[in-house]
Design an enzyme around this catalytic site. Structure first.
Site, PDB file in Angstrom:
ATOM      1  N   ARG A  54      -9.445  -6.336  13.961  1.00 21.57           N
ATOM      2  CA  ARG A  54      -9.180  -4.529  13.481  1.00 21.57           C
ATOM      3  C   ARG A  54      -9.717  -3.392  14.559  1.00 21.57           C
ATOM      4  NH1 ARG A  54      -5.966  -5.350   7.798  1.00 21.57           N
ATOM      5  NH2 ARG A  54      -4.595  -7.547   8.840  1.00 21.57           N
ATOM      6  N   ASP A 161       0.444   6.049  -0.899  1.00 24.58           N
ATOM      7  CA  ASP A 161      -0.803   4.834  -0.389  1.00 24.58           C
ATOM      8  C   ASP A 161      -1.954   4.953   0.059  1.00 24.58           C
ATOM      9  OD1 ASP A 161       0.630   1.521   0.740  1.00 24.58           O
ATOM     10  OD2 ASP A 161      -1.406   2.897   1.876  1.00 24.58           O
TER      11      ASP A 161
HETATM   12  C1  LIG Z   1       0.581  -6.000   1.746  1.00 27.07           C
HETATM   13  S1  LIG Z   1       0.891  -3.725   1.272  1.00 27.07           S
HETATM   14  C2  LIG Z   1       2.338  -3.963  -0.038  1.00 27.07           C
HETATM   15  C3  LIG Z   1       3.565  -3.259   0.144  1.00 27.07           C
HETATM   16  C4  LIG Z   1       4.645  -2.840  -1.183  1.00 27.07           C
HETATM   17  N1  LIG Z   1       3.828  -2.589  -1.877  1.00 27.07           N
HETATM   18  C5  LIG Z   1       5.241  -4.645  -1.084  1.00 27.07           C
HETATM   19  O1  LIG Z   1       4.537  -5.401  -1.592  1.00 27.07           O
HETATM   20  O2  LIG Z   1       6.106  -4.953   0.351  1.00 27.07           O
HETATM   21  C6  LIG Z   1      -0.265  -3.296   0.911  1.00 27.07           C
HETATM   22  C7  LIG Z   1      -0.206  -1.366   0.783  1.00 27.07           C
HETATM   23  O3  LIG Z   1      -1.216  -1.352  -0.245  1.00 27.07           O
HETATM   24  C8  LIG Z   1      -1.891  -0.519   0.428  1.00 27.07           C
HETATM   25  N2  LIG Z   1      -3.235  -0.169   0.370  1.00 27.07           N
HETATM   26  C9  LIG Z   1      -4.733  -0.777   0.012  1.00 27.07           C
HETATM   27  N3  LIG Z   1      -5.505  -0.221  -0.608  1.00 27.07           N
HETATM   28  C10 LIG Z   1      -4.861   0.320  -1.059  1.00 27.07           C
HETATM   29  C11 LIG Z   1      -5.416   1.891  -1.746  1.00 27.07           C
HETATM   30  N4  LIG Z   1      -7.260   1.850  -2.461  1.00 27.07           N
HETATM   31  N5  LIG Z   1      -4.802   2.716  -2.736  1.00 27.07           N
HETATM   32  C12 LIG Z   1      -4.005   2.892  -2.184  1.00 27.07           C
HETATM   33  N6  LIG Z   1      -2.868   1.896  -1.199  1.00 27.07           N
HETATM   34  C13 LIG Z   1      -3.767   0.499  -0.770  1.00 27.07           C
HETATM   35  C14 LIG Z   1      -2.419  -0.794   1.926  1.00 27.07           C
HETATM   36  O4  LIG Z   1      -2.331   0.895   2.824  1.00 27.07           O
HETATM   37  C15 LIG Z   1      -0.570  -1.255   2.132  1.00 27.07           C
HETATM   38  O5  LIG Z   1      -0.170  -1.047   2.271  1.00 27.07           O
END
Ligand SMILES: C[S@@+](CC[C@H](N)C(=O)[O-])C[C@H]1O[C@@H](n2cnc3c(N)ncnc32)[C@H](O)[C@@H]1O
Length: 290
Positions: A54, A161
């Site tokens: 990445r 996010d």
């Molecule tokens: C796998 S996606 C999940 C999306 C949605 N909630 C779902 O279940 O389909 C995980 C998301 O968590 C966000 N994320 C990761 N670390 C984070 C943090 N410390 N604060 C806020 N968002 C975060 C990532 O950017 C990503 O968009």
């Protein structure tokens, strides 16, 4: 006969580490410490190749020659810290992912509210890691389908996010054909407008959905600025990337935003077991605030 490095590498797994950029143990260690402090995301040893894959595009974009140079750059470039976070997060999502959560919201939360003539008509829902928007827009569709006269309700869906790039896509609300597979023809027709984009058909969310959702950048390991109370929180498929201590801290703060009876939805492989005892498990990954 002399062998090319590539031919040797295909036979010897050790030599497979021949790469465009050298990526030593100290590079991985330094980057994972930084990522943990910025995002809460814990990168296990198994994630080393993923991190390399990445971040090489960042090195190329910045025309750097090594990970040592990249680490130096990160010390003095806050914008690159944001790019690092964007590159490391996993953003997989889809409309109505884990559909039982939306059914529960419809049948056990919205339907009783709609049936109560003396209810508050106020609803606050938070999608805490909303990625490119499919989750909060699915919540918004569920709300509009369940409430008979949504205009007479005070409904707000906050969608946050950490990743600025996915938030941008969420705000745009434009989804190519391969992202709308989970949507029934009826929902597609009611909530989306088809449009031509780069030679293909895309689907633009309609203003009635947009009006319900507010997108904001928010890092879950920082202070949560909202006051609450929040009737329902969707915190799905994000804490799986955090270690247990980070999860404990986060859910202690989340619990303060909810009253007894409010709901917390987690992702399919996430649990509050030994993490937070402020909730009762009332369904598959569905929790009620005690
Ligand atoms: C796998 S996606 C999940 C999306 C949605 N909630 C779902 O279940 O389909 C995980 C998301 O968590 C966000 N994320 C990761 N670390 C984070 C943090 N410390 N604060 C806020 N968002 C975060 C990532 O950017 C990503 O968009």
């Amino acid at each position: 006969m002399t062998q090319s490095p590539y031919a040797a590498a295909t036979r010897d797994p050790q030599l497979l580490r021949l790469r465009e950029f050298s990526f030593g143990a100290e590079d991985f260690q330094a980057l994972r410490t930084l990522v943990k402090s910025l995002t809460g995301i814990h990168l296990s040893d198994q994630k080393r190749e993923l991190v390399y894959g990445r971040l090489t595009r960042r090195l190329r974009a910045l025309e750097l020659r090594s990970f040592a140079e990249y680490r130096e750059r990160l010390k003095s470039d806050p914008q690159e810290l944001a790019e690092l976070c964007n590159a490391i997060t996993t953003n997989l999502t889809s409309f109505f992912r884990e559909p039982h959560h939306f059914q529960y919201l419809r049948d056990r939360v919205l339907a009783p509210l709609a049936a109560d003539p003396h209810g508050t008509r106020r609803l606050r829902i938070w999608s805490a890691a909303c990625s490119s928007g499919e989750e909060p827009y699915s919540i918004a569709m569920t709300v509009l389908e369940a409430l008979p006269d949504p205009g007479r309700w005070d409904v707000r869906i906050l969608a946050t996010d950490l990743d600025s790039e996915v938030l941008e896509r969420a705000r745009r609300g434009l989804y190519p054909a391969d992202r709308i597979g989970n949507l029934s023809p009826g929902r597609l027709q009611r909530f989306f407008t088809p449009c031509e984009q780069a030679g293909g058909i895309c689907h633009q969310v309609k203003p009635e959905l947009v009006a319900l959702v507010t997108f904001k950048q928010l890092n879950l390991i920082h202070t949560l600025p909202m006051r609450g109370p929040l009737d329902a929180i969707f915190c799905r498929n994000v804490v799986i990337y955090f270690d247990k201590d980070t999860q404990r801290e986060l859910f202690a703060r989340i619990a303060r935003l909810q009253r007894p009876g409010d709901l917390l939805f987690l992702g399919h492989s996430e649990s509050l077991f030994k993490v937070c005892d402020s909730y009762a498990l009332i369904g598959k990954t569905i929790h009620r605030r005690l």
